[in-house]
Design an enzyme around this catalytic site. Structure first.
Site, PDB file in Angstrom:
ATOM      1  N   SER A 327       0.773  -1.242  -0.055  1.00 45.68           N
ATOM      2  CA  SER A 327       0.035  -0.014  -0.068  1.00 45.68           C
ATOM      3  C   SER A 327       0.863   1.260   0.036  1.00 45.68           C
ATOM      4  O   SER A 327       1.841   1.246   0.509  1.00 45.68           O
ATOM      5  CB  SER A 327      -0.648   0.066   1.195  1.00 45.68           C
ATOM      6  N   GLU A 348       6.565  -0.353  -5.092  1.00 44.89           N
ATOM      7  CA  GLU A 348       5.191  -0.831  -6.224  1.00 44.89           C
ATOM      8  C   GLU A 348       4.030  -0.572  -5.122  1.00 44.89           C
ATOM      9  O   GLU A 348       3.943  -1.475  -4.611  1.00 44.89           O
ATOM     10  CB  GLU A 348       5.367  -1.885  -6.865  1.00 44.89           C
ATOM     11  N   CYS A 382      -3.175  -4.791  -7.723  1.00 49.52           N
ATOM     12  CA  CYS A 382      -2.689  -3.313  -7.652  1.00 49.52           C
ATOM     13  C   CYS A 382      -3.303  -2.721  -9.020  1.00 49.52           C
ATOM     14  O   CYS A 382      -3.377  -1.518  -9.100  1.00 49.52           O
ATOM     15  CB  CYS A 382      -1.440  -3.102  -7.378  1.00 49.52           C
TER      16      CYS A 382
END
Length: 576
Positions: A327, A348, A382
């Protein structure tokens, strides 16, 4: 919209940081990491003993947790059913501190009686992490300078081959601890090993460690001739900490470890406490492939110890680089922790991907792309499309065809025959998704289908959902959902679509569908994202650079760019 986002983050930052760091922070005696229960053991045997995945699911449903100590291995009667029982280790030593790993697709009754627990795993903390980092430091000279690029390449290739040879067992483990359907887990084995194959080849190229380039010298001798040589030499960064999430238990490891090991770095891996078993299996197979002790260390920690493990990784001066997938709030925290020792960071982080359908798009193609992007792993990636921005002239057709496809999804346990969508990872996300959907409907959105938890299946299932007329101020629109919900808003002009797509602090992935070649280059160039898919919903691969802009992170993984993240470039001037 941004004010709503700030309000959401203010109220959930602590919870999100704890949850995602616990679900994603990273060596040792791998064979003693885990204790498999009869549930997972029986299922791994299904390849040889039962004709179908449905039979494997039956084994899980009918198995009962044996009354054994948390420090004991499964009984020989159970382990003898495994095609390779040692993929889960030899059992945690008696007296070790452990934590449970559960099957998110288990029924309420199984959670109640304890048979949802599929294994117990060694619980490791700061001191274990320090020891692992010390082992990685001790192993670094031998791996970095004592092996050739060809040797490292061959070991990576062997590791990949062993994972493929054990693909069904590894995929079954992954499905049991992450919930994704077995066919998706098998696909991830292929995807994950592709990074090892790619970086096994990349290790041999001039762009890797030991390579570099020569440049003309600007200096001259008294008579005007060139003086000296400029050499730029690529070298391994050193000890790297790899912190991976639960949603891709293989690929997030190999996408980091592949280039790190190819470059000559040693690593300490912390997988999510929700999916540590796949990491245990990969670590065991790495050692079988010839990865030396200390080169690929593994730390398994539960949620309570994850913060101290992450803190040690980010503050220990021996660690020269941290690579994290998770996150945005946790990524920011790791950046702060690593700043005192000026660590290199690859981050990332979260996304909130737009999926734009223009009036000239092939609607059937757009619907297929949307299904692939949105509902893979129950929307828990994601790069999943979250915000669907559909031209008003094709909205009715798009929604009708998408709804038809969504209603064909078969929701159930990932090991059941024909299941195309599994559970979300735990009960808390189910609650959060439901609250977002209810808030959107209260704000004027139209519920087309779904919209609620599927408690008749299990506590961790949420129905695939479509919402129309979604407000841009709603949480379902302005925050990443990580669940199987399509949020739709229509537009009239390209400029409006672009403004909607870019109206987010994140910038990982975006998708759009059109037949207009000029628009493809114009719109792709204007999107504020690191990854763009045109007329396609799944675009990740080992040969492409993966990463985001804005608050979606730093650096890139995969491709020739990916190995650069694990290299330093040393300048040497040679006066000849």
């Amino acid at each position: 919209m941004l004010s709503a986002l700030r309000h959401s983050l203010a109220s959930t930052r602590r919870v999100a940081a704890a949850y995602f760091l616990a679900s994603g922070v990273a060596g040792g005696q791998v064979s003693a990491f885990s204790t498999a229960t009869p549930a997972v053991a029986s299922l791994l045997a299904s390849t040889a003993r039962r004709p179908s995945a449905a039979a494997a699911a039956y084994c899980l449903a009918s198995s009962k947790l044996m009354a054994v100590s948390a420090f004991s291995t499964a009984t020989p009667a159970i382990t003898s059913l495994l095609s390779d029982p040692t993929l889960l280790g030899d059992g945690v030593s008696s007296g070790s501190d452990t934590f449970p790993v559960v099957d998110p697709g288990a029924t309420a009754a199984q959670f109640e009686d304890g048979s949802a627990i599929i294994a117990t795993v060694q619980r490791m903390g700061r001191e274990d992490t320090k020891d692992a980092i010390d082992r990685a430091r001790a192993a670094l000279p031998g791996w970095k300078d004592g092996t050739t690029a060809l040797q490292r390449s061959n070991i990576l290739a062997k590791w990949s081959a062993l994972i493929k040879e054990n693909s069904h067992d590894v995929a079954t483990i992954m499905t049991l601890e992450s919930g994704k359907p077995l066919h998706e887990s098998l696909g991830e084995v292929t995807y994950g090993t592709s990074f090892l194959d790619y970086f096994a080849a990349e290790a041999l190229r001039p762009s890797s460690a030991g390579g570099g380039y020569l440049a003309p010298s600007p200096f001259a001798t008294p008579d005007g001739a060139p003086r000296g040589r400029i050499m730029a030499i690529h070298e391994a960064v050193g000890v790297c900490a790899l912190i991976t999430p639960w949603n891709f238990p293989i690929a997030m490891i190999t996408r980091k470890a592949g280039p790190a090991l190819a470059a000559g770095c040693t690593t300490v891996l912390k997988p999510s406490e929700l999916t540590p078993l796949t990491a245990v299996a990969l670590s065991i197979l790495a050692k079988r492939a010839g990865v030396p002790e200390g080169v690929f260390e593994l730390i398994t920690a539960d949620r309570a110890l994850t913060m101290e493990v992450g803190d040690e990784m980010c503050t220990n001066p021996t660690v020269k680089k941290v690579s994290f997938t998770g996150s945005t709030p946790v990524g920011k925290l790791l950046m702060k922790l690593g700043s005192d020792t000026v660590k290199r960071m690859s981050l990332e982080l979260g996304g909130n991907a737009a999926f734009v359908v223009f009036e000239d798009a092939d609607i059937d193609l757009a619907v297929n792309a949307a299904m692939a992007s949105k509902f893979r792993n129950s929307g828990q990636t994601c790069v999943c499309a979250d915000r669907f921005i559909i031209h008003q002239s094709v909205e009715e057709e798009f929604v009708a065809k998408l709804t038809e496809k969504v209603k064909q999804l078969k929701v159930g346990h990932g090991l059941e025959e024909g299941v195309t969508m599994g559970p979300v990872i735990s009960t808390l996300p189910v609650k959060n998704i439901g609250e977002k959907v209810n808030e959107a409907v209260a704000g004027g959105a139209t519920l087309v289908c779904g919209g609620s938890a599927l408690e008749d299946i299990s506590p961790n299932y949420f129905a695939p959902t479509i919402l129309r007329n979604v407000s841009t101020d709603s949480l379902i629109w302005c925050t990443e959902t990580f669940g199987p919900v399509v949020a739709i808003k229509s537009f009239e002009t390209e400029e409006e679509a672009l403004a909607l797509a870019n109206d987010t602090p994140t910038g990982l992935a975006a998708y759009f569908c059109t037949k207009d070649l000029s628009r493809i280059f114009r719109f792709a160039g204007a999107l504020e994202n690191g990854i763009v898919g045109v007329n396609e919903g799944i675009i990740s691969n080992a040969g492409a650079p993966f990463g985001g802009v804005k608050e979606s992170g730093l650096g890139r993984e995969g491709s020739i760019v990916g190995i650069n993240e694990y290299l330093e470039t040393k300048y040497v001037f040679l006066n000849t």
